[in-house]
Design a protein around this motif. Structure first.
Motif, PDB file in Angstrom:
ATOM      1  N   LYS A 144      48.406  17.118  -1.789  1.00  0.00           N
ATOM      2  CA  LYS A 144      47.018  16.350  -0.813  1.00  0.00           C
ATOM      3  C   LYS A 144      46.805  15.729  -1.473  1.00  0.00           C
ATOM      4  O   LYS A 144      46.641  15.612  -2.882  1.00  0.00           O
ATOM      5  N   HIS A 174      47.200  25.144  -1.470  1.00  0.00           N
ATOM      6  CA  HIS A 174      46.665  26.158  -1.544  1.00  0.00           C
ATOM      7  C   HIS A 174      46.274  27.740  -0.906  1.00  0.00           C
ATOM      8  O   HIS A 174      46.128  28.082  -1.017  1.00  0.00           O
ATOM      9  N   TYR A 175      45.761  26.651   0.307  1.00  0.00           N
ATOM     10  CA  TYR A 175      45.275  27.695   1.513  1.00  0.00           C
ATOM     11  C   TYR A 175      45.924  29.288   1.534  1.00  0.00           C
ATOM     12  O   TYR A 175      45.683  30.226   1.959  1.00  0.00           O
ATOM     13  N   LYS A 178      46.472  31.941  -0.435  1.00  0.00           N
ATOM     14  CA  LYS A 178      45.385  33.263  -0.949  1.00  0.00           C
ATOM     15  C   LYS A 178      45.640  34.573   0.097  1.00  0.00           C
ATOM     16  O   LYS A 178      46.413  34.714   0.254  1.00  0.00           O
ATOM     17  N   GLU A 212      31.830  25.375   2.834  1.00  0.00           N
ATOM     18  CA  GLU A 212      31.237  25.397   1.781  1.00  0.00           C
ATOM     19  C   GLU A 212      29.737  25.015   1.158  1.00  0.00           C
ATOM     20  O   GLU A 212      29.086  24.147   2.172  1.00  0.00           O
ATOM     21  N   ARG A 219      33.174  13.273  -6.565  1.00  0.00           N
ATOM     22  CA  ARG A 219      34.394  13.162  -5.415  1.00  0.00           C
ATOM     23  C   ARG A 219      33.752  11.560  -4.188  1.00  0.00           C
ATOM     24  O   ARG A 219      34.817  11.339  -3.808  1.00  0.00           O
ATOM     25  N   ASP A 231      40.658  16.459   4.834  1.00  0.00           N
ATOM     26  CA  ASP A 231      40.671  16.499   3.543  1.00  0.00           C
ATOM     27  C   ASP A 231      40.667  18.278   3.685  1.00  0.00           C
ATOM     28  O   ASP A 231      41.143  19.109   2.851  1.00  0.00           O
ATOM     29  N   MET A 232      40.524  18.872   4.896  1.00  0.00           N
ATOM     30  CA  MET A 232      40.086  20.152   5.333  1.00  0.00           C
ATOM     31  C   MET A 232      40.977  20.939   6.423  1.00  0.00           C
ATOM     32  O   MET A 232      41.971  21.516   6.257  1.00  0.00           O
ATOM     33  N   HIS A 236      44.422  22.760   5.251  1.00  0.00           N
ATOM     34  CA  HIS A 236      44.015  23.542   5.770  1.00  0.00           C
ATOM     35  C   HIS A 236      43.742  24.758   7.104  1.00  0.00           C
ATOM     36  O   HIS A 236      44.536  25.581   6.639  1.00  0.00           O
ATOM     37  N   LYS A 336      30.755  20.533   4.332  1.00  0.00           N
ATOM     38  CA  LYS A 336      30.019  20.518   3.153  1.00  0.00           C
ATOM     39  C   LYS A 336      28.793  21.049   3.171  1.00  0.00           C
ATOM     40  O   LYS A 336      27.570  20.754   4.635  1.00  0.00           O
ATOM     41  N   ARG A 341      29.319  29.652   1.058  1.00  0.00           N
ATOM     42  CA  ARG A 341      30.621  30.170   0.652  1.00  0.00           C
ATOM     43  C   ARG A 341      31.356  31.299   1.856  1.00  0.00           C
ATOM     44  O   ARG A 341      31.138  32.008   1.020  1.00  0.00           O
ATOM     45  N   GLN A 375      37.431  34.510   1.590  1.00  0.00           N
ATOM     46  CA  GLN A 375      36.149  33.827   0.210  1.00  0.00           C
ATOM     47  C   GLN A 375      34.738  34.716   1.094  1.00  0.00           C
ATOM     48  O   GLN A 375      34.938  34.503   2.472  1.00  0.00           O
TER      49      GLN A 375
HETATM   50  C1  BG6 Z   1      40.466  20.750  -1.240  1.00  0.00           C
HETATM   51  C2  BG6 Z   1      39.419  20.235  -0.963  1.00  0.00           C
HETATM   52  O1  BG6 Z   1      41.496  21.020  -0.583  1.00  0.00           O
HETATM   53  O2  BG6 Z   1      40.244  22.282  -0.975  1.00  0.00           O
HETATM   54  C3  BG6 Z   1      38.330  20.181  -1.062  1.00  0.00           C
HETATM   55  O3  BG6 Z   1      40.025  18.393  -1.306  1.00  0.00           O
HETATM   56  C4  BG6 Z   1      37.878  21.603  -1.015  1.00  0.00           C
HETATM   57  O4  BG6 Z   1      37.462  19.219  -0.457  1.00  0.00           O
HETATM   58  C5  BG6 Z   1      38.475  22.820  -1.253  1.00  0.00           C
HETATM   59  O5  BG6 Z   1      36.660  22.375  -1.538  1.00  0.00           O
HETATM   60  C6  BG6 Z   1      38.134  24.360  -1.623  1.00  0.00           C
HETATM   61  O6  BG6 Z   1      39.551  24.942  -1.637  1.00  0.00           O
HETATM   62  P1  BG6 Z   1      38.472  26.425  -1.628  1.00  0.00           P
HETATM   63  O7  BG6 Z   1      39.582  26.889  -2.714  1.00  0.00           O
HETATM   64  O8  BG6 Z   1      37.841  26.100  -2.815  1.00  0.00           O
HETATM   65  O9  BG6 Z   1      38.052  27.423  -1.113  1.00  0.00           O
END
Ligand code: BG6
Length: 487
Positions: A144, A174-175, A178, A212, A219, A231-232, A236, A336, A341, A375
């Motif tokens: 992405k 990537h979520y 997990k 987060e 970035r 982004d999220m 995700h 953010k 987190r 997380q």
């Molecule tokens: C990414 C976003 O896809 O996921 C980032 O672009 C974000 O902005 C990140 O920080 C969060 O991933 P994780 O696995 O650290 O929660």
């Protein structure tokens, strides 16, 4: 079991993602004995680096990013898999050397991981195809952001589809890699206990949070043109919502799972312009504190233009129009520079129909909630009310706790490691199919457009280190509830 033999070609080989996530994950898989001996890693970059120079820089960064024990012997044998090739991804003339390096062994899986800016995807695919590297044993992983809206996402997907079949494409989120996300599927579909309750009759609301502590960091340039929704949320958070809400698939085959997720995305109630103000909150952090240290606001970060209206926080009340979920709000939230987190899914069950206990907790809302933590630690907690010991009938909230780390004392793979292994093994279930992406953009777009048009109502400011703007709590209190951590 080890993977089949493979060549892993990393476009953007000197870039942040490769250094921070991909090589450390491949190292972990190697150290755990999961990679086939005939597995090679070929990093590509524009710089004219020798293999030794490249490896030196990989080692330096890996020592920072590999969280577990760094085993020097395992590292040395891992490095023997790695080679570096100078390839400018936009230059067709650089590709024959790549093809030659890979060879034409049809029994070997070739994974091309495009860890580059998406505007290079089409050109890379065309250049790969021109040298025959789009044959059936070649797979392409797309990172992405796949576009910034429906039209640009379609454009990228159309371009890529000119050279590769859909089953060769691995769109990564990537979520989905997990551990707890996969455990959520196990909990839902391997146990008879929850599934009968997993519906509107018993569930009051669902809350999904990814917060987060970090700000935009270095970035800024990328982030300001993106914002938290793209982004999220578009990826995700919607993927997590799908895993919570989907019907049980007939099996775990890729399309069986993806068909069910797609149905959820299609059933999401579209946002009309007037709903956006009532059911969404966008925020932007101002100066505050993080981890006890003062931090600047979003607009003072590097690369952010003064007066930027990009959101760093989003909360949304989503609704799913189908039999199972009619009337059950799904609250999504991400930001953010928040207090902690945290990534968690909270399922709030309905209250008992009649109270027989008196006292403050007798009529408690949400005595029963299932909290799935992704997380910082991975755990599942089931909250309920129990009687306080002794000569009283006082109730106390308590929970059954499953801490995966304590329960299973085995190494846990990082999300990227699991997903990379899936690509090599040809397992598509945890990757997004094109039609999912289309539906996700379709749902997000009206929110994006309405926000973009409402320049006179900018994002609400929240103090860095808080849980977001007050409007986020108000979004839930209209339904008589609050976010899990505020209870
Ligand atoms: C990414 C976003 O896809 O996921 C980032 O672009 C974000 O902005 C990140 O920080 C969060 O991933 P994780 O696995 O650290 O929660």
């Amino acid at each position: 079991t080890p993977t089949p033999a493979f060549d892993m070609v990393l476009f953007g080989g000197a870039g942040d993602l490769v250094m921070r996530k991909l090589l450390p994950s491949l190292y972990q898989a190697h150290a755990a004995g999961l990679l086939n001996e005939q597995g090679r890693i070929l990093a590509l970059g524009r710089k004219d680096l020798s293999r030794d120079d490249y490896l030196a820089s990989v080692e330096k960064q890996s020592r920072i990013h590999i969280k577990s024990h760094f085993d020097d012997a395992a590292w040395q044998s891992f490095c023997s898999r790695i080679d570096y090739l100078r390839v400018d991804a936009s230059q067709a003339a650089d590709f024959p050397a790549l093809a030659e390096k890979i060879g034409d062994d049809a029994g070997k899986v070739v994974v091309c991981y495009l860890a580059t800016a998406p505007n290079l995807f089409a050109g890379i695919c065309e250049n790969l195809a021109a040298v025959g590297l789009n044959r059936p044993n070649v797979r392409v992983v797309l990172e992405k952001p796949l576009g910034t809206d429906l039209a640009s996402s379609n454009e990228i997907n159309d371009d890529v589809a000119r050279f590769f079949q859909e089953e060769q494409l691995y769109r990564i989120d990537h979520y989905l890699g997990k551990e707890s996300v996969q455990n959520l599927m196990a909990i839902r579909f391997a146990n008879a206990l929850f599934e009968p309750l997993w519906r509107r009759e018993w569930i009051h609301d669902v809350q999904i949070t990814i917060s987060e502590e970090l700000g935009v960091g270095s970035r800024g340039d990328f982030y300001d043109g993106t914002g938290a929704l793209r982004d999220m949320v578009q990826n995700h958070l919607l993927q997590l919502l799908c895993i919570v809400a989907m019907e049980p698939p007939a099996n775990l085959e890729a399309d069986a799972v993806r068909d069910e997720k797609l149905k959820v995305l299609k059933a999401l109630r579209p946002f009309a312009e007037q709903d956006v103000a009532a059911k969404t909150v966008r925020g932007q952090y101002k100066a505050g504190a993080s981890g006890g240290q003062p931090v600047v606001g979003y607009q003072q970060e590097n690369g952010i233009p003064a007066g930027s209206q990009t959101e760093t926080f989003v909360a949304i009340k989503a609704e799913i129009d189908n039999w199972r979920w009619a009337g059950v709000p799904f609250f999504l939230r991400t930001g953010k520079r928040m207090q902690e987190r945290l990534a968690e899914i909270v399922i709030n069950f309905r209250d008992v129909p009649h109270q027989v206990f008196s006292g403050p907790l007798g009529g408690s809302h949400h005595a029963n909630r299932l909290v799935i933590r992704l997380q910082p630690e991975e755990s599942i907690r089931l909250y309920f009310l129990a009687k306080e010991p002794g000569d009283t009938m006082r109730l106390q909230p308590t929970y059954l706790d499953l801490d995966f780390y304590k329960a299973f004392k085995v190494r846990r793979a990082d999300a990227y490691e699991r997903l990379l292994l899936d690509v090599i093994r040809g397992k598509l279930a945890l990757f997004m199919r094109r039609d999912e992406l289309i539906e996700a953009w379709r749902w997000v777009e009206p929110i994006m457009d309405t926000w973009a048009a409402s320049t006179n109502s900018p994002p609400k400011q929240y103090t860095a280190g808080s849980w977001g703007p007050a409007a986020s709590s108000a979004l839930l209190s209209r339904d008589g509830i609050s976010w899990h951590e505020e209870c």
